[in-house]
Each structure stands twice: as structure tokens, then as C-alpha cells.
Design a protein around this motif. Sequence first.
Motif, PDB file in Angstrom:
ATOM      1  N   LEU A 276       0.826  -1.208   0.000  1.00  0.00           N
ATOM      2  CA  LEU A 276       0.000   0.000   0.000  1.00  0.00           C
ATOM      3  C   LEU A 276       0.859   1.256   0.000  1.00  0.00           C
ATOM      4  O   LEU A 276       0.475   2.280  -0.567  1.00  0.00           O
ATOM      5  CB  LEU A 276      -0.937   0.008   1.210  1.00  0.00           C
ATOM      6  CG  LEU A 276      -2.004  -1.091   1.245  1.00  0.00           C
ATOM      7  CD1 LEU A 276      -2.873  -0.955   2.490  1.00  0.00           C
ATOM      8  CD2 LEU A 276      -2.872  -1.048  -0.005  1.00  0.00           C
ATOM      9  N   ARG A 281      -0.873   4.221  -2.517  1.00  0.00           N
ATOM     10  CA  ARG A 281      -2.181   4.374  -1.876  1.00  0.00           C
ATOM     11  C   ARG A 281      -2.059   5.064  -0.523  1.00  0.00           C
ATOM     12  O   ARG A 281      -2.917   5.874  -0.143  1.00  0.00           O
ATOM     13  CB  ARG A 281      -2.860   3.011  -1.738  1.00  0.00           C
ATOM     14  CG  ARG A 281      -3.550   2.564  -3.021  1.00  0.00           C
ATOM     15  CD  ARG A 281      -4.111   1.165  -2.928  1.00  0.00           C
ATOM     16  NE  ARG A 281      -4.979   0.869  -4.049  1.00  0.00           N
ATOM     17  CZ  ARG A 281      -4.561   0.594  -5.278  1.00  0.00           C
ATOM     18  NH1 ARG A 281      -3.266   0.598  -5.529  1.00  0.00           N
ATOM     19  NH2 ARG A 281      -5.423   0.332  -6.246  1.00  0.00           N
ATOM     20  N   HIS A 401      -7.898  -2.182   3.371  1.00  0.00           N
ATOM     21  CA  HIS A 401      -7.384  -3.353   2.656  1.00  0.00           C
ATOM     22  C   HIS A 401      -6.977  -4.468   3.628  1.00  0.00           C
ATOM     23  O   HIS A 401      -5.931  -5.102   3.484  1.00  0.00           O
ATOM     24  CB  HIS A 401      -6.185  -2.946   1.790  1.00  0.00           C
ATOM     25  CG  HIS A 401      -5.829  -3.962   0.739  1.00  0.00           C
ATOM     26  ND1 HIS A 401      -6.670  -4.265  -0.307  1.00  0.00           N
ATOM     27  CD2 HIS A 401      -4.738  -4.757   0.585  1.00  0.00           C
ATOM     28  CE1 HIS A 401      -6.107  -5.193  -1.066  1.00  0.00           C
ATOM     29  NE2 HIS A 401      -4.941  -5.518  -0.546  1.00  0.00           N
ATOM     30  N   ASP A 429     -10.263  -0.138  -0.346  1.00  0.00           N
ATOM     31  CA  ASP A 429      -9.288   0.704  -1.041  1.00  0.00           C
ATOM     32  C   ASP A 429      -9.695   2.150  -0.822  1.00  0.00           C
ATOM     33  O   ASP A 429     -10.897   2.477  -0.869  1.00  0.00           O
ATOM     34  CB  ASP A 429      -9.266   0.362  -2.530  1.00  0.00           C
ATOM     35  CG  ASP A 429      -8.111   1.018  -3.277  1.00  0.00           C
ATOM     36  OD1 ASP A 429      -7.385   0.296  -3.967  1.00  0.00           O
ATOM     37  OD2 ASP A 429      -7.944   2.251  -3.164  1.00  0.00           O
ATOM     38  N   ASP A 432     -12.023   3.541  -3.308  1.00  0.00           N
ATOM     39  CA  ASP A 432     -13.369   2.990  -3.430  1.00  0.00           C
ATOM     40  C   ASP A 432     -14.438   3.965  -2.946  1.00  0.00           C
ATOM     41  O   ASP A 432     -15.622   3.768  -3.188  1.00  0.00           O
ATOM     42  CB  ASP A 432     -13.494   1.690  -2.640  1.00  0.00           C
ATOM     43  CG  ASP A 432     -12.781   0.532  -3.307  1.00  0.00           C
ATOM     44  OD1 ASP A 432     -12.440   0.665  -4.501  1.00  0.00           O
ATOM     45  OD2 ASP A 432     -12.559  -0.490  -2.638  1.00  0.00           O
TER      46      ASP A 432
END
Length: 461
Positions: A276, A281, A401, A429, A432
Motif C-alpha cells: 500500500l 495508496r 485493505h 481501497d 473505493d
Amino acid sequence: MLDFLRGQKESIRRLCGGLELELEFYHKAPLEIDVGCFGLDDAGKLSDERYFIFYNQTQSPEGGILLHRGAATGAVRFHLRLDQLPPHIAKLSFTASIDGTRTMQELTKGHVCLFRGQEETARYSYDGSQFRAERAIVICELYRKGDDWRFNAVGRGFNGGLKALVEHFGGTVAESTPAAPSIPNRPPVSPLPRASVPSPNRPAAGPSLVQNIVSSLPTHVCARMDNLARQCRGDTEYLTSLYKNMFACLASHPEVAEMPVQVVTCADASGSMFDLYRNGRMQRVVDKFFAFATTLSDPCSMDLWAFGAKSRQFGAVTMDNVRDYTFAEAGGFERWMSMLNYQYNNEPEAMRDIMMIYGALRKPVMVLFLTDGRLSSDWEIEEILIKTSRFPIYWQFVGLHGEEYGILERLQEIDGRRSDNAAFLKLDDIDDISDNTLYENLLHNLEGWLREIQYKHILEP
């Protein structure tokens, strides 16, 4: 008969001798109030709209929830057979809402009564003095606990009315509307059609509406947003869209704007988070949280902690370093993991360090605590939450996640807290969820807690 206070919880079996009961809601006010029930899943979402029980849908599929009018004017009753509800219904959230621009402050009095047959066993009362600009409230909740259910007196308001409630619980409508406009273009929420379930999307606003919104916020907040907008140049221009959405959301939560809140991020840096961080992210999480934090208080910076087996505070996130913070600060995330012993995650260690630093400040602090689950110690986290409920520290846990979030998915079951000082948002995520939805969720939780700590004088020394 038991008279509930806000935040008080009790076993349904103890109150009603079983899992069949009636809830009667009564409201006296110079306006029409609609009462509804949201049947929610383990994540607190309305994943099955057949379990949104209101005036246009008065019964759940198996008959475990039945809505009918009460004997008195202004009263409605829900007949509940909790043992008939399917396993995916983990919580029932009972709400009251109004259409138009009037507010719950006009409520003369209201209460919910629990009945076992014809016998009233408990009551929770409330009135308009506990609310301001809200057009909807969550009155109470019933949630599963083992083979029992528990009653929780909530009494929390939503500025956006029924629309905000359904957004919060994940409901949608067929119609779609344009996304939120630019700073400070933020429309008020359109009145909800009585027969529809609302959508989280926002309509566009004209200049006159923008003026109304800006005028509803404190001058210092408008000045802060103007300053932030001017700083979004060059390497930080990409933050502009985040600030647009955050300012738009803040316009519907003016009570949050009235009180500066320090926002602190605490991020999991254990080995399971490596991908990640590597794929960017976690950098996007820092970007989004930075925009949130700097909107709520004047210092254009955000404290950031990270933890593995150990925890540490890193340099503050600022306009100068936010763009590549996770890749450059203190050698970047790989160096963090090495320093903090990435082999396992020790959430209680990080929470205790944060409690020691911020607990004595006597000002509101919101901790955005990010983890991918498999917590090291549920009971230690619970103990810290109970202890910090006496301080103005709010723990907003964000699961990203991951899996096996343990006590974070059962926060409502923690007894002994002076304030409802924690919430949990679970995401697969960070991409999302839209920025609007993320910020609305965070602001809604923060707003309810701020109101509670003022009411309970937790900010006073």
C-alpha cells in the motif's frame, strides 16, 4: 421502569424477557416528523434496502420488523421479533427526520418507549434543546451481542435530514446529480422526495446559494479556506480538488467549523502494509487526511505518527512536503518500517503514546488511526478507549485493505466510557470511496462527539 440517559445501553432480554418487543416513538412538534428504521449489516451499512422500514415500506420480508401507527397522535410503533431477523442484519437504527428547512430545535418533546406486551419497561426522552440545525436524528439503536440484543440511547443529529441519514448508511437512489462544485461553491441539500431513498451525490449551486453557504460559516473559516486555496500552486495544485470537496462538506456541518480541532494521523507501518505504501495508496491517504486536517484548524500542518512493533512521531505534514511525504520523510516508508520493527503491529503502543502527548491539551483532538487489521490486543485497545473517554480525544479508526478488525467492529459494545469517543470506517481501497463521502462520514462522527463533550463538560479542566 428504566429511564435511559443518552449513551446508556442495556440488554433487551433483561428489559423485555425475550426478543419480541414493541418500540413506540412519540413526538410533539409544530411540524411533521417521519420515523424510520434502518436494518444495517456488520459494517453499519444498508446493504439490503428491504430493511429500510418507513411509511412507504412498513414491513421487513420475514416480518421481523413491522411499522404501524401508535394510539396517540404523533406516535408510531415498531413490533419487533428480533430472533426472526436474518444473520446479516446486525443492527437496527431508529431515526426521525423532517422535510424542508425547519429543524429539530423546534421539537417540543419526544421519547421512545420499550414495551413487553402492554408493560412499559424503559423510556428514553429528548427535546429540541439538545439540537440546533439538525433535520434528522438517530434516536436509538438495537444491536446484536451474542445471542442477545442491546438497546443504545443515541440521540445524535444530522444536519442534512433523511438524505444525510441514508447517505451515512449507504443508501442510494436511481437519480444521479453532478459532483460537488469548486470552492466555495457548496449547495444546501435538496429537499428529499417523500417516497425515495436519497443519494450521496450533490447538486450544483448558483451564486446566490454560494453566498448563503459562505455567510453561514464563521469568517475565520472562510479566511482559512481562502489562504489554503492560494497555497495550492505548482507542486500542491493537485490538492485543490480535495479542498473543494472538504469545504463543500464543511458547509453542511457548521457546528464543526465553530471549534478548532487538531487532527492527527497515525498510520500502520507494519510489513503487511508494504504494498500500500509502494503503490502510492498510503500517499493518497496522507493527501486526503492532510486536506481534512488543515481545513479544521489554522496551522497548515498535520502531526503524523506511524507504528509497527514500536511507534514514533515523524515530521509534520506541511504544504512543503505533503506531495511525496511517505516516500521522502525520514528516509521514506521503507526506512520507517525498519525503525519501527515491521514484523508486527502494536496498536496499543501507538495509542498510549498519542494519549500521553495530546491527552493533557484540553482541546479537541481527532486521531485518524489507520490499520489493516489483525490487531495485537483487543482488550488493551478497549482499556485505552475507556481511559481516554475522559479526555477530548476522538479515535476515528480507518480499516484499509485488511481483515479481522476485532474490537473495532464492536465499538458500540464497549461499556464504561464517559463519551462515545470512537468510530470505525472499513474500506477495501481508499479510492473505493469518493472524497465527499469520506469527508461527510468523518465530519458527521466528529460533530456528534463535539456536541457530546461540550454537553458533558469534558473540555473543562
